[in-house]
Design a protein around this motif. Structure first.
Motif, mmCIF file in Angstrom:
data_model
loop_
_atom_site.group_PDB
_atom_site.id
_atom_site.type_symbol
_atom_site.label_atom_id
_atom_site.label_comp_id
_atom_site.label_asym_id
_atom_site.label_seq_id
_atom_site.Cartn_x
_atom_site.Cartn_y
_atom_site.Cartn_z
ATOM 1 N N CYS A 1 0.833 -1.209 0.000
ATOM 2 C CA CYS A 1 0.000 0.000 0.000
ATOM 3 C C CYS A 1 0.869 1.262 0.000
ATOM 4 O O CYS A 1 0.572 2.235 -0.715
ATOM 5 C CB CYS A 1 -0.928 -0.002 1.210
ATOM 6 S SG CYS A 1 -2.150 -1.328 1.227
ATOM 7 N N MET A 2 1.955 1.242 0.789
ATOM 8 C CA MET A 2 2.832 2.415 0.840
ATOM 9 C C MET A 2 3.535 2.640 -0.489
ATOM 10 O O MET A 2 3.724 3.783 -0.913
ATOM 11 C CB MET A 2 3.859 2.247 1.961
ATOM 12 C CG MET A 2 3.316 2.536 3.340
ATOM 13 S SD MET A 2 4.622 2.700 4.582
ATOM 14 C CE MET A 2 5.189 1.012 4.706
ATOM 15 N N ALA A 3 3.935 1.553 -1.160
ATOM 16 C CA ALA A 3 4.582 1.694 -2.470
ATOM 17 C C ALA A 3 3.655 2.417 -3.433
ATOM 18 O O ALA A 3 4.090 3.301 -4.187
ATOM 19 C CB ALA A 3 4.970 0.320 -3.008
ATOM 20 N N GLU A 4 2.382 2.069 -3.417
ATOM 21 C CA GLU A 4 1.416 2.694 -4.321
ATOM 22 C C GLU A 4 1.165 4.152 -3.948
ATOM 23 O O GLU A 4 1.020 5.017 -4.826
ATOM 24 C CB GLU A 4 0.115 1.895 -4.306
ATOM 25 C CG GLU A 4 0.263 0.505 -4.897
ATOM 26 C CD GLU A 4 -0.830 -0.472 -4.515
ATOM 27 O OE1 GLU A 4 -0.773 -1.625 -4.975
ATOM 28 O OE2 GLU A 4 -1.739 -0.083 -3.750
ATOM 29 N N LEU A 5 1.122 4.446 -2.637
ATOM 30 C CA LEU A 5 0.902 5.829 -2.207
ATOM 31 C C LEU A 5 2.098 6.713 -2.546
ATOM 32 O O LEU A 5 1.935 7.842 -3.025
ATOM 33 C CB LEU A 5 0.629 5.870 -0.702
ATOM 34 C CG LEU A 5 -0.739 5.387 -0.235
ATOM 35 C CD1 LEU A 5 -0.843 5.468 1.277
ATOM 36 C CD2 LEU A 5 -1.852 6.212 -0.867
ATOM 37 N N TYR A 6 3.310 6.213 -2.270
ATOM 38 C CA TYR A 6 4.508 7.004 -2.579
ATOM 39 C C TYR A 6 4.635 7.220 -4.085
ATOM 40 O O TYR A 6 5.100 8.276 -4.532
ATOM 41 C CB TYR A 6 5.755 6.314 -2.039
ATOM 42 C CG TYR A 6 5.972 6.537 -0.559
ATOM 43 C CD1 TYR A 6 6.075 7.833 -0.041
ATOM 44 C CD2 TYR A 6 6.091 5.473 0.327
ATOM 45 C CE1 TYR A 6 6.277 8.056 1.315
ATOM 46 C CE2 TYR A 6 6.289 5.675 1.684
ATOM 47 C CZ TYR A 6 6.382 6.967 2.177
ATOM 48 O OH TYR A 6 6.582 7.185 3.513
ATOM 49 N N LEU A 7 4.224 6.235 -4.882
ATOM 50 C CA LEU A 7 4.249 6.389 -6.334
ATOM 51 C C LEU A 7 3.286 7.490 -6.764
ATOM 52 O O LEU A 7 3.608 8.308 -7.642
ATOM 53 C CB LEU A 7 3.883 5.067 -7.001
ATOM 54 C CG LEU A 7 3.846 5.057 -8.539
ATOM 55 C CD1 LEU A 7 5.202 5.444 -9.108
ATOM 56 C CD2 LEU A 7 3.420 3.686 -9.054
#
Length: 342
Positions: free
Chosen positions: A153-159
């Motif tokens: 989830c964090m990878a998608e948000l940071y992207l």
């Protein structure tokens, strides 16, 4: 003694609905919801939950004070006044602390993952990241299934934010952890495939900077890493898009000024891969794009080879030109087995 009056009616009991409220009830009525939650957490022994709850309210106030006048943050309601957000925080934080006291670390992470997902509005991104980090960065429970999903989830948000290095770090960690555990996310999708889908987008975005600066080698290396992730994601739609994007990259670096002969041929290879995937998917839009790009890449390749033969005075070059004049390029443009440029 006075004689008892006849027909005297007994005193009526005061209905419960009109009884005088207690001091606790009066306090709950007079105080705000955030004050009542703080008191309740302390009374029930959830001291860590109280500290985190109060810390987040304080952070929200500090963020609002530091915001520019007239900004969106200034116009938003304070967190302490949004009752629909405070109750879930109290519930999940207290549940997580209760699980922590019994050593149920996976349950702790599940509660924090739930809070990260709950704060899905753009203005609550900082809260979402706070709970995702508090889920995945834990010493105990940090390698559990919910902690691994929190990294996805964090990878998608940071992207989404454009923080590509943080997105890359979280996606790579998620992929390594998911490989070991073989876990599924909350929607029953393999976490390792979800991480690979994110990584192909991250690598593709990371490649843009070196390509714009003229570092073709680094840009293509990142593009190939993204293409590899797309192929391993088991998502044909993404694989087709990755082939198309890699083909575009090769095409953009394939002119004479880059001193890379043969890049249009490589581009055509990847456009053809995207074309095959689009045919299998039945995606008309992707299919049309692939057809145009295959034709364009092949045409550029043929023009370059034609120009080289015109400038050359060799016997082989003149033979190819004569053959082309007779056939007018009627050979299959997608047939890479043809030895000549036509």
């Amino acid at each position: 003694m006075k004689p008892e009056k006849k027909n005297q009616k007994p005193e009526k009991e005061i209905p419960k609905s009109t009884q005088i409220p207690s001091k606790v009830e009066i306090a709950q009525f007079r105080q705000s919801l955030k004050q009542n939650i703080c008191v309740e957490l302390l009374q029930q022994g959830y001291h860590r939950s109280f500290s985190e709850f109060f810390f987040l309210l304080t952070c929200d106030e500090a963020r609002r004070e530091a915001a520019e006048p007239g900004s969106d943050l200034k116009l938003q309601s304070p967190l302490g006044g949004q009752h629909h957000k405070l109750e879930p925080m109290r519930e999940h934080l207290s549940w997580a602390e209760r699980a922590e006291k019994t050593g149920s670390w996976t349950v702790v992470c599940e509660q924090r993952l739930s809070l990260g997902k709950f704060f899905s509005c753009p203005e609550d991104l900082w809260l979402s990241l706070h709970f995702y980090h508090s889920c995945s960065d834990r010493e105990l429970g940090g390698h559990s299934r919910p902690a691994t999903e929190a990294r996805a989830c964090m990878a998608e948000l940071y992207l989404q934010q454009g923080d590509l290095e943080q997105a890359k770090q979280q996606a790579e960690l998620c992929m390594r952890m998911a490989e070991d555990g073989g876990w599924l996310d909350s929607d029953r999708r393999p976490l390792k495939l979800r991480a690979r889908r994110s990584l192909w987008r991250i690598y593709s975005r990371l490649a843009q900077a070196p390509l714009e600066e003229g570092d073709t080698e680094q840009g293509l290396r990142l593009m190939h890493k993204g293409h590899c992730m797309a192929r391993q994601s088991q998502d044909k739609q993404i694989e087709g898009e990755a082939c198309h994007l890699l083909g575009l990259t090769y095409q953009s670096t394939g002119d004479h000024t880059t001193a890379l002969k043969g890049e249009y041929d490589r581009a055509c290879e990847f456009f053809l891969q995207g074309y095959d995937v689009a045919c299998n998917l039945g995606d008309v839009t992707l299919l049309q794009r692939a057809q145009v790009m295959v034709s364009s890449a092949r045409a550029h390749s043929l023009i370059r080879k034609y120009s080289e033969d015109v400038e050359s005075s060799s016997h082989d070059a003149l033979s190819r030109l004569v053959d082309w004049k007779e056939t007018r390029g009627r050979a299959d443009a997608t047939d890479h087995s043809q030895p000549a440029w036509y």
